[in-house]
Motif scaffolding. Structure first.
Motif: not given
Ligand SMILES: N[C@@H](CCC(=O)N[C@@H](CS)C(=O)NCC(=O)O)C(=O)O
Length: 213
Positions: A9-11, A14, A38-39, A52, A54, A65-67, A105, A109-111
């Motif tokens: 996961s790139s988020a 970070r 994550h669900r 999601s 992290p 939310q990573s940021l 991003h 994203n995966l979803r």
């Molecule tokens: N905007 C969120 C994005 C988090 C996010 O979507 N993470 C991805 C992995 S990089 C995830 O959990 N994806 C699961 C999905 O898309 O179902 C953040 O910055 O934390």
């Protein structure tokens, strides 16, 4: 602190970089997003309503939310500061970070990729073309921004910032997906430099306890 994370996961990547740069120890909690952990209702209700990774749990305070996580870390542990105080430096760092985290991003994203496949029935080749298209658009803008900012080995001359915390994972992801990154030499110079740095190296997918091929 507990970090809910997935190696690819790139988020999450970070936040791992930010924690390492600040020298903050944390407990690693793997969340396998490939199988939908994550669900899980408990995770969504108790840890991260964004469903999601992290998520960071610090005592009784949990945050997704990573940021937002990195911003909070910066306020509590300002050394080194990843979002500069000086107005223009701060604006530039946020501009690069938002370009990556808000424009590039989310569409890859995966979803989104799963929806393309399961609901819209696109082929693997069409899915890859989608991914590559948004990388090309986004990375072209990142490269122009870095050129205009005169970036050398970090996005900002002063050292690693939130912008690098976002850029390096995005490039790692694009590389993994087989994108041609040669049109972005300035971004790649920063990437090649950053991945030698111990904090970035330790945060990389292959160094994570949940890493698998
Ligand atoms: N905007 C969120 C994005 C988090 C996010 O979507 N993470 C991805 C992995 S990089 C995830 O959990 N994806 C699961 C999905 O898309 O179902 C953040 O910055 O934390």
């Amino acid at each position: 602190m507990k970090l809910y994370s997935f190696f690819n996961s790139s988020a999450s990547y970070r936040v791992r970089i930010a924690l390492n740069l600040k020298g903050l120890p944390y407990e690693f909690v793997p969340v396998n997003i490939r199988i939908g952990e994550h669900r899980n209702a408990d995770y969504v209700a108790g840890v991260n309503p964004s469903a999601s990774v992290p998520a960071l749990v610090d005592g009784d305070f949990n945050l997704g939310q990573s940021l937002a996580i990195i911003d909070r870390l910066d306020r509590l542990h300002p050394e080194p500061l990843l979002i500069p105080n000086e107005t223009n430096a701060r604006a530039r760092v946020l501009e690069i970070a938002y370009l990556i985290s808000c424009d590039i991003h989310p569409v890859n994203n995966l979803r989104i990729l799963k929806y393309l496949q399961t609901e819209l029935h696109v082929t693997d080749e069409q899915k890859s073309a989608w991914y590559r298209h948004w990388i090309t658009e986004g990375m072209t803008s990142v490269e122009l921004l870095l050129q205009a900012a005169g970036s050398d080995v970090w996005c900002l001359d002063s050292g690693p910032t939130l912008a690098d915390c976002c850029l390096i994972p995005q490039i790692a992801n694009a590389e993994r997906m087989g994108c041609d990154l040669t049109p972005y030499p300035r971004s790649m110079r920063i990437y090649q430099h950053a991945i030698q740095h111990p904090a970035f190296h330790a945060a990389s997918p292959k160094q994570q306890p949940d890493y698998r091929d």
